[in-house]
Motif scaffolding. Structure first.
Motif, PDB file in Angstrom:
ATOM      1  N   VAL A   5       0.862  -1.175   0.000  1.00  0.00           N
ATOM      2  CA  VAL A   5       0.000   0.000   0.000  1.00  0.00           C
ATOM      3  C   VAL A   5       0.900   1.227   0.000  1.00  0.00           C
ATOM      4  O   VAL A   5       1.519   1.560   1.013  1.00  0.00           O
ATOM      5  CB  VAL A   5      -0.944   0.013   1.220  1.00  0.00           C
ATOM      6  N   LEU A   6       1.012   1.868  -1.156  1.00  0.00           N
ATOM      7  CA  LEU A   6       1.811   3.079  -1.269  1.00  0.00           C
ATOM      8  C   LEU A   6       1.004   4.247  -0.714  1.00  0.00           C
ATOM      9  O   LEU A   6      -0.168   4.388  -1.016  1.00  0.00           O
ATOM     10  CB  LEU A   6       2.179   3.345  -2.726  1.00  0.00           C
ATOM     11  N   GLY A   7       1.634   5.069   0.097  1.00  0.00           N
ATOM     12  CA  GLY A   7       0.910   6.170   0.725  1.00  0.00           C
ATOM     13  C   GLY A   7       0.127   5.705   1.939  1.00  0.00           C
ATOM     14  O   GLY A   7      -0.892   6.279   2.294  1.00  0.00           O
ATOM     15  N   ALA A   8       0.617   4.676   2.599  1.00  0.00           N
ATOM     16  CA  ALA A   8      -0.099   4.066   3.719  1.00  0.00           C
ATOM     17  C   ALA A   8      -0.148   4.931   4.969  1.00  0.00           C
ATOM     18  O   ALA A   8      -0.881   4.631   5.897  1.00  0.00           O
ATOM     19  CB  ALA A   8       0.537   2.719   4.067  1.00  0.00           C
ATOM     20  N   GLY A   9       0.601   6.037   5.008  1.00  0.00           N
ATOM     21  CA  GLY A   9       0.623   6.883   6.188  1.00  0.00           C
ATOM     22  C   GLY A   9      -0.508   7.887   6.259  1.00  0.00           C
ATOM     23  O   GLY A   9      -0.794   8.420   7.327  1.00  0.00           O
ATOM     24  N   GLY A  10      -1.173   8.126   5.150  1.00  0.00           N
ATOM     25  CA  GLY A  10      -2.289   9.072   5.144  1.00  0.00           C
ATOM     26  C   GLY A  10      -3.559   8.416   5.651  1.00  0.00           C
ATOM     27  O   GLY A  10      -3.623   7.195   5.794  1.00  0.00           O
ATOM     28  N   PRO A  11      -4.586   9.216   5.926  1.00  0.00           N
ATOM     29  CA  PRO A  11      -5.831   8.670   6.470  1.00  0.00           C
ATOM     30  C   PRO A  11      -6.448   7.569   5.612  1.00  0.00           C
ATOM     31  O   PRO A  11      -6.882   6.538   6.130  1.00  0.00           O
ATOM     32  CB  PRO A  11      -6.755   9.884   6.547  1.00  0.00           C
ATOM     33  N   THR A  12      -6.486   7.766   4.315  1.00  0.00           N
ATOM     34  CA  THR A  12      -7.067   6.746   3.430  1.00  0.00           C
ATOM     35  C   THR A  12      -6.174   5.515   3.362  1.00  0.00           C
ATOM     36  O   THR A  12      -6.657   4.382   3.358  1.00  0.00           O
ATOM     37  CB  THR A  12      -7.302   7.320   2.018  1.00  0.00           C
ATOM     38  N   VAL A  14      -4.155   4.398   5.730  1.00  0.00           N
ATOM     39  CA  VAL A  14      -4.299   3.676   7.000  1.00  0.00           C
ATOM     40  C   VAL A  14      -5.553   2.813   6.951  1.00  0.00           C
ATOM     41  O   VAL A  14      -5.530   1.627   7.315  1.00  0.00           O
ATOM     42  CB  VAL A  14      -4.354   4.658   8.195  1.00  0.00           C
ATOM     43  N   GLU A  15      -6.658   3.384   6.495  1.00  0.00           N
ATOM     44  CA  GLU A  15      -7.909   2.619   6.403  1.00  0.00           C
ATOM     45  C   GLU A  15      -7.796   1.482   5.392  1.00  0.00           C
ATOM     46  O   GLU A  15      -8.356   0.408   5.592  1.00  0.00           O
ATOM     47  CB  GLU A  15      -9.084   3.534   6.061  1.00  0.00           C
ATOM     48  N   CYS A  16      -7.066   1.713   4.326  1.00  0.00           N
ATOM     49  CA  CYS A  16      -6.850   0.672   3.318  1.00  0.00           C
ATOM     50  C   CYS A  16      -6.093  -0.510   3.926  1.00  0.00           C
ATOM     51  O   CYS A  16      -6.465  -1.669   3.739  1.00  0.00           O
ATOM     52  CB  CYS A  16      -6.089   1.271   2.137  1.00  0.00           C
ATOM     53  N   VAL A  17      -5.036  -0.224   4.677  1.00  0.00           N
ATOM     54  CA  VAL A  17      -4.270  -1.285   5.346  1.00  0.00           C
ATOM     55  C   VAL A  17      -5.151  -2.041   6.321  1.00  0.00           C
ATOM     56  O   VAL A  17      -5.142  -3.277   6.368  1.00  0.00           O
ATOM     57  CB  VAL A  17      -3.022  -0.705   6.060  1.00  0.00           C
ATOM     58  N   GLY A  24      -8.222 -10.484   5.399  1.00  0.00           N
ATOM     59  CA  GLY A  24      -7.354 -11.662   5.383  1.00  0.00           C
ATOM     60  C   GLY A  24      -6.114 -11.542   4.526  1.00  0.00           C
ATOM     61  O   GLY A  24      -5.386 -12.508   4.344  1.00  0.00           O
ATOM     62  N   HIS A  25      -5.861 -10.354   3.996  1.00  0.00           N
ATOM     63  CA  HIS A  25      -4.663 -10.134   3.191  1.00  0.00           C
ATOM     64  C   HIS A  25      -3.490  -9.733   4.079  1.00  0.00           C
ATOM     65  O   HIS A  25      -3.659  -9.477   5.268  1.00  0.00           O
ATOM     66  CB  HIS A  25      -4.920  -9.048   2.139  1.00  0.00           C
ATOM     67  N   THR A  26      -2.304  -9.679   3.485  1.00  0.00           N
ATOM     68  CA  THR A  26      -1.095  -9.267   4.193  1.00  0.00           C
ATOM     69  C   THR A  26      -0.597  -7.972   3.580  1.00  0.00           C
ATOM     70  O   THR A  26       0.196  -7.981   2.631  1.00  0.00           O
ATOM     71  CB  THR A  26      -0.006 -10.366   4.086  1.00  0.00           C
ATOM     72  N   PRO A  27      -1.068  -6.824   4.095  1.00  0.00           N
ATOM     73  CA  PRO A  27      -0.623  -5.558   3.531  1.00  0.00           C
ATOM     74  C   PRO A  27       0.776  -5.177   4.009  1.00  0.00           C
ATOM     75  O   PRO A  27       1.187  -5.529   5.114  1.00  0.00           O
ATOM     76  CB  PRO A  27      -1.655  -4.556   4.038  1.00  0.00           C
ATOM     77  N   ILE A  28       1.490  -4.477   3.159  1.00  0.00           N
ATOM     78  CA  ILE A  28       2.785  -3.893   3.501  1.00  0.00           C
ATOM     79  C   ILE A  28       2.600  -2.386   3.395  1.00  0.00           C
ATOM     80  O   ILE A  28       2.292  -1.867   2.323  1.00  0.00           O
ATOM     81  CB  ILE A  28       3.888  -4.361   2.543  1.00  0.00           C
ATOM     82  N   TRP A  43      -1.471   1.249  12.143  1.00  0.00           N
ATOM     83  CA  TRP A  43      -1.914   0.034  11.466  1.00  0.00           C
ATOM     84  C   TRP A  43      -2.099  -1.114  12.453  1.00  0.00           C
ATOM     85  O   TRP A  43      -1.602  -1.080  13.571  1.00  0.00           O
ATOM     86  CB  TRP A  43      -0.911  -0.359  10.393  1.00  0.00           C
ATOM     87  N   PRO A  44      -2.768  -2.177  12.025  1.00  0.00           N
ATOM     88  CA  PRO A  44      -2.955  -3.334  12.904  1.00  0.00           C
ATOM     89  C   PRO A  44      -1.607  -3.925  13.333  1.00  0.00           C
ATOM     90  O   PRO A  44      -0.618  -3.825  12.598  1.00  0.00           O
ATOM     91  CB  PRO A  44      -3.724  -4.330  12.020  1.00  0.00           C
TER      92      PRO A  44
END
Length: 84
Positions: A5-12, A14-17, A24-28, A43-44
């Protein structure tokens, strides 16, 4: 499925992760500065976090991970190096 997940630090991002983990996926989570998110992590528990900056051609450790998919949550300002 292992998904970057590129851009995982923004609000959207974070919710995507969170949603990917719940499904059940393994997000990075790929962010420019992983130390910024060390404590508390948005993140979780157990989410893998990698450094990556698409504004410099993702020439960091994020591209070394075997992924099955990529999700981008970047705005135009992020692509221009404007935000973290």
């Amino acid at each position: 499925m292992k998904i970057a997940v590129l851009g995982a630090g923004g609000p959207t991002g974070v919710e995507c992760v969170r949603a990917l983990t719940k499904a059940g996926h393994t997000p990075i989570a790929v962010v420019r500065n992983p130390a910024k998110y060390a404590s508390p992590s948005p993140w979780p528990p157990g989410t893998e976090v990698r450094a990556g900056d698409v504004s410099v051609d993702l020439t960091t450790d994020a591209h070394e991970v075997a992924m099955e998919a990529t999700v981008t949550r970047l705005e135009q300002t992020a692509l221009a190096g404007g935000v973290d």
